[in-house]
Design a protein around this motif. Structure first.
Motif, short mmCIF file in Angstrom:
data_model
loop_
_atom_site.label_atom_id
_atom_site.label_comp_id
_atom_site.label_asym_id
_atom_site.label_seq_id
_atom_site.Cartn_x
_atom_site.Cartn_y
_atom_site.Cartn_z
N LEU A 1 0.83 -1.21 0.00
CA LEU A 1 0.00 0.00 0.00
C LEU A 1 0.86 1.26 0.00
CD1 LEU A 1 -2.85 1.24 0.16
CD2 LEU A 1 -2.60 1.18 2.65
N LEU A 2 1.94 1.25 0.78
CA LEU A 2 2.81 2.42 0.91
C LEU A 2 3.95 2.43 -0.10
CD1 LEU A 2 3.00 2.49 4.80
CD2 LEU A 2 1.52 3.87 3.31
N GLU A 3 3.98 1.41 -0.96
CA GLU A 3 5.04 1.29 -1.95
C GLU A 3 6.40 1.43 -1.29
OE1 GLU A 3 4.18 3.98 -5.16
OE2 GLU A 3 2.26 3.01 -5.56
N GLY A 4 6.57 0.66 -0.22
CA GLY A 4 7.79 0.76 0.58
C GLY A 4 8.60 -0.51 0.57
N GLU A 5 9.34 -0.70 1.67
CA GLU A 5 10.21 -1.86 1.78
C GLU A 5 10.20 -2.36 3.22
OE1 GLU A 5 14.39 0.51 2.64
OE2 GLU A 5 13.93 -0.13 0.60
N GLN A 6 10.47 -3.64 3.37
CA GLN A 6 10.61 -4.20 4.71
C GLN A 6 11.97 -3.75 5.24
OE1 GLN A 6 9.42 -8.33 5.45
NE2 GLN A 6 11.46 -8.62 6.32
N SER A 7 11.98 -3.18 6.43
CA SER A 7 13.24 -2.67 6.96
C SER A 7 13.76 -3.48 8.15
CB SER A 7 13.09 -1.20 7.36
OG SER A 7 12.03 -1.04 8.28
N GLU B 1 8.90 -4.72 10.44
CA GLU B 1 8.80 -3.28 10.24
C GLU B 1 8.90 -2.97 8.76
OE1 GLU B 1 11.50 0.61 11.13
OE2 GLU B 1 11.15 -0.71 12.85
N VAL B 2 8.10 -2.01 8.32
CA VAL B 2 8.19 -1.52 6.95
C VAL B 2 8.41 -0.01 6.97
CG1 VAL B 2 6.74 -3.36 6.00
CG2 VAL B 2 5.69 -1.22 6.69
N ARG B 3 9.06 0.45 5.91
CA ARG B 3 9.27 1.88 5.72
C ARG B 3 8.63 2.24 4.39
NH1 ARG B 3 14.61 2.56 6.69
NH2 ARG B 3 15.11 1.85 4.62
#
Length: 130
Positions: free
Chosen positions: A26-32, A40-42
């Motif tokens: 949804l946030l077009e992010g990455e797992q951090s 956690e995702v960013r």
């Protein structure tokens, strides 16, 4: 010296891996970060969300009063219809709520684990005069 380096909103859920994947997409992010009980995702804009395993987690019932709103997230979007399609495609669902008062158009949703969040239309910016 900075006392707090960053903040992270943490949602409890039974399956953190699955919920983290919903928000990562949804946030077009990455797992951090990932461990046995926390993922956690960013997001692309820098927002950080974490999902903690709690096998006894029960989703809030908002907008119903029993076990009501515990926390919810607001995401600003440029196109509510497009964002809603993406939420539903990823496994979220619209919540039946009354229109919120105020200058923003917004819609409520539940993620796959039942946590509520809001998509809020970015306010139009008027061009500078003069």
């Amino acid at each position: 010296m900075t006392l707090v380096n960053r903040g992270v909103v943490v949602l409890d859920c039974a399956e953190p891996e699955k919920l983290a994947e919903f928000y990562r997409q949804l946030l077009e992010g990455e797992q951090s970060h990932a461990s046995a009980n926390l993922v956690e995702v960013r997001g692309a804009d820098g927002i950080r969300l974490a999902f903690r395993r709690d096998v006894n987690a029960t989703p809030p019932s908002w907008p119903r009063p029993e076990n009501s709103l515990q926390v919810h997230l607001d995401f600003l979007v440029e196109d509510l219809d497009e964002a809603e399609r993406r939420v539903v495609e990823l496994g979220g669902r619209p919540l039946e709520t009354k229109s919120a008062p105020g200058p923003y158009e917004e819609r409520g949703y539940a993620d796959p684990a039942g946590h509520s969040f809001t998509l809020r239309l970015l306010p139009a910016m008027a061009p500078k005069q003069g």
